[in-house]
Design a protein around this motif. Structure first.
Motif, PDB file in Angstrom:
ATOM      1  N   THR A 198       0.826  -1.218   0.000  1.00 24.57           N
ATOM      2  CA  THR A 198       0.000   0.000   0.000  1.00 24.57           C
ATOM      3  C   THR A 198       0.854   1.259   0.000  1.00 24.57           C
ATOM      4  O   THR A 198       0.581   2.206  -0.739  1.00 24.57           O
ATOM      5  N   VAL A 254       2.979   1.429  -3.591  1.00 27.47           N
ATOM      6  CA  VAL A 254       2.407   0.958  -4.853  1.00 27.47           C
ATOM      7  C   VAL A 254       2.499   1.965  -5.994  1.00 27.47           C
ATOM      8  O   VAL A 254       2.707   1.595  -7.151  1.00 27.47           O
ATOM      9  N   GLN A 255       2.377   3.259  -5.684  1.00 32.48           N
ATOM     10  CA  GLN A 255       2.395   4.271  -6.742  1.00 32.48           C
ATOM     11  C   GLN A 255       3.710   4.216  -7.529  1.00 32.48           C
ATOM     12  O   GLN A 255       3.740   4.462  -8.739  1.00 32.48           O
ATOM     13  N   LEU A 284       3.977   1.851 -10.827  1.00 28.33           N
ATOM     14  CA  LEU A 284       3.242   2.052 -12.080  1.00 28.33           C
ATOM     15  C   LEU A 284       4.127   1.996 -13.331  1.00 28.33           C
ATOM     16  O   LEU A 284       3.750   1.359 -14.327  1.00 28.33           O
ATOM     17  N   ILE A 316      -0.197  -4.108  -9.380  1.00 28.08           N
ATOM     18  CA  ILE A 316      -0.178  -2.661  -9.116  1.00 28.08           C
ATOM     19  C   ILE A 316      -1.543  -2.051  -9.392  1.00 28.08           C
ATOM     20  O   ILE A 316      -2.064  -1.265  -8.587  1.00 28.08           O
ATOM     21  N   ARG A 338      -4.044  -2.734  -6.592  1.00 29.03           N
ATOM     22  CA  ARG A 338      -3.753  -1.954  -5.379  1.00 29.03           C
ATOM     23  C   ARG A 338      -4.276  -0.524  -5.498  1.00 29.03           C
ATOM     24  O   ARG A 338      -4.655   0.094  -4.506  1.00 29.03           O
ATOM     25  N   LEU A 339      -4.277  -0.003  -6.720  1.00 33.47           N
ATOM     26  CA  LEU A 339      -4.666   1.394  -6.939  1.00 33.47           C
ATOM     27  C   LEU A 339      -6.131   1.539  -7.352  1.00 33.47           C
ATOM     28  O   LEU A 339      -6.590   2.638  -7.611  1.00 33.47           O
ATOM     29  N   MET A 353      -7.431   0.497 -10.122  1.00 31.78           N
ATOM     30  CA  MET A 353      -7.486   0.750 -11.567  1.00 31.78           C
ATOM     31  C   MET A 353      -8.068  -0.505 -12.238  1.00 31.78           C
ATOM     32  O   MET A 353      -7.384  -1.317 -12.854  1.00 31.78           O
ATOM     33  N   PRO A 404      -8.664   1.284  -2.381  1.00 30.97           N
ATOM     34  CA  PRO A 404      -9.399   2.318  -3.111  1.00 30.97           C
ATOM     35  C   PRO A 404     -10.359   1.743  -4.150  1.00 30.97           C
ATOM     36  O   PRO A 404     -10.110   0.686  -4.736  1.00 30.97           O
TER      37      PRO A 404
END
Length: 346
Positions: free
Chosen positions: A26, A29-30, A33, A56, A59-60, A62, A296
Motif C-alpha cells: 500500500t 504501490v504508486q 506504475l 499494481i 492496489r490502486l 485501476m 481504493p
C-alpha cells in the motif's frame, strides 16, 4: 538495487517483474506504475508477464486496466493448453481470472463476473494442481456471493472440481468454509455457522502443522470475523463488535499475499457494516473511510460510506461518495443493487 537497473535496462523482464513485487504494498504501490505499464509490453506472449501489472493496478483501484491485462494473460494461458473442450483449466488463466473477477465486481459488471463463473464450472481438472489455481477456483465463487451479500448463495458454496486434491490446499478450502460461515451467520443460521467454524479451526490447525503461518493467521482472521456475525445473530452486540475488532487488529499486522487481488471482504469493512446495522453511522463512516484508504475504489466500501454519511447527517460527504459510485459504475452492465440509489439521484 532494481530501480536503477530498470532505468538502465527498460527492456529487461526480470527488473520489471521483481520491481512490481517489490512495490506491491500500500505504501509503495504508486512507485510501481512505470514497471507495471512496461512489463506486459516486454513479454507480450507470456501469460504471467501479462498478468503481473495487475498487482499494481488492483492496489490502486485501476479496475479497467486490471481487466485488460488479465484478459490478455488468460487468453495467452489458454492458448498454451491446446485444448478446446473447456474441461481442462490453466492455472495461469485461473490466476488471471480471479483478478478479473475482483475487478468486474468493483465496477458492478455482474454479467462479466458470472461469465467467469460459468467458465470455471465447466472445468474438470487443471493443467497443474497447484496453489494459485486452487486459490482462484475457491475464491471466485466466494467473491461473487460475498460482494453481492447473497448469503444464501454463500451458505451453499462447494469446492469444485472434485478431482482437485483439495486436502493439499487447506488455505483454499478455508475460503469456501469461511464464505459458508458468513452466509449462514448473516442469514440467521447461527448453529450452521458454528459447524463451519469448527471446520475452519481444523483447517487452521492443519495450516499451522504444515508451517504455513501466514495462512494460519488468515484463518484466525476468518474465525474471528465469522464468530462476530454469529454473536450478532445471537443478539450479543458487544461481543460481536469485540470479535470483529479483533479480526481487524490481526489483519492490520499482515499484508496482502501476491496470489490474491484483494480480500474476500475486508474485516474493517465488515466492522463498518456491523456498526451501521447497530445504528452507529458515524463510527461506521470512520471505518469505511479507513478501508477506502487501503483498498481504493471498492464498490461495497463506497456504497457503505455513502449510506453511513447520509445516516450520520453529513449530506455533503454522502453526495461525494454517491458521485464516486456513479463514476465507478459508469460502465456497469447490470442493475446492481448498490448503484441504484446513485443512479436514481442522478
Amino acid at each position: 538495487i532494481l530501480q536503477p537497473l530498470f532505468e538502465k535496462h527498460p527492456e529487461h523482464p526480470g527488473a520489471a517483474h521483481y520491481l512490481i513485487h517489490g512495490y506491491d504494498y500500500t505504501e509503495l504501490v504508486q512507485r510501481g506504475l512505470p514497471a507495471a505499464r512496461r512489463y506486459a509490453a516486454i513479454a507480450p506472449s507470456a501469460p504471467h508477464a501479462l498478468h503481473m501489472p495487475a498487482h499494481i493496478f488492483s492496489r490502486l483501484g485501476m479496475w479497467e486496466e486490471s481487466i485488460a491485462t488479465n484478459r490478455a494473460s488468460a487468453a495467452a494461458a489458454r492458448n498454451e493448453l491446446n485444448d478446446t473442450s473447456m474441461t481442462i483449466g490453466s492455472y495461469n488463466a485461473l490466476h488471471a481470472m480471479d483478478y478479473m473477477m475482483y475487478a468486474h465486481l468493483q465496477l458492478g459488471q455482474d454479467k462479466a463476473a458470472q461469465q467467469l463463473l460459468d467458465e470455471i464450472a465447466k472445468i474438470q481438472r487443471i493443467d497443474i494442481a497447484n496453489f494459485p489455481g486452487a486459490y482462484a477456483l475457491a475464491a471466485m465463487p466466494a467473491r461473487y456471493a460475498l460482494e453481492h451479500h447473497d448469503w444464501t448463495r454463500a451458505a451453499n458454496l462447494k469446492l469444485h472440481p472434485q478431482s482437485l486434491p483439495w486436502q493439499e490446499f487447506p488455505q483454499c478450502e478455508a475460503i469456501t468454509v469461511y464464505a459458508r460461515a458468513l452466509g449462514k451467520a448473516r442469514s440467521g443460521d447461527a448453529n450452521g455457522a458454528k459447524q463451519e467454524l469448527a471446520r475452519l479451526r481444523e483447517l487452521r490447525e492443519t495450516m499451522l502443522k504444515n508451517k504455513t503461518g501466514y495462512w494460519g493467521q488468515q484463518a484466525e482472521i476468518q474465525i474471528s470475523a465469522a464468530s462476530a456475525w454469529v454473536a450478532l445473530a445471537e443478539n450479543q452486540a458487544d461481543e460481536a463488535q469485540r470479535l470483529m475488532r479483533g479480526a481487524v487488529e490481526i489483519e492490520a499486522t499482515t499484508d496482502k499475499h501476491p496470489v490474491t487481488p484483494g480480500p474476500l471482504t475486508p474485516p474493517r469493512e465488515q466492522l463498518a457494516d456491523m456498526l451501521l446495522e447497530l445504528n452507529k453511522p458515524a463510527e461506521a463512516l470512520a471505518e469505511y473511510e479507513q478501508v477506502h484508504t487501503s483498498e481504493p475504489n471498492r464498490l461495497r466500501t463506497l456504497y457503505g460510506a455513502a449510506r453511513a454519511a447520509q445516516a450520520s447527517g453529513d449530506l455533503e460527504k454522502s453526495r461525494d461518495y454517491e458521485r464516486q459510485l456513479l463514476e465507478l459504475t459508469a460502465k456497469s452492465e447490470s442493475a446492481h443493487l448498490e448503484i441504484l440509489p446513485a443512479k436514481k439521484a442522478q
